[in-house]
Design a protein around this motif. Structure first.
Motif: not given
Length: 59
Positions: A4-8, A25-27, A33-34
């Motif tokens: 799951i990725q959400i807005v940074f 934190i990922s990219f 960044p997300v």
């Protein structure tokens, strides 16, 4: 299950909750960044820490 990725968020409190939940934190491929969660449980923990879990509404 897919990650799951959400807005940074630049908010330090959100970033602390991210770490407490086991997220990172990922990219994206575009370099944005997300917040990244490997499991649904990590995401749910993050939402609980933020106080935004839907099942918290009835407390």
């Amino acid at each position: 299950m897919y990650p799951i990725q959400i807005v940074f968020s630049e908010n330090p409190i959100d970033q602390r909750h991210l770490g407490q939940s086991g997220g990172t934190i990922s990219f994206t491929a575009c370099g944005h960044p997300v917040f990244h969660f490997e499991t649904q449980e990590q995401f749910q923990t993050y939402m609980l820490l933020k106080g935004e879990a839907p099942y918290n509404a009835n407390r």
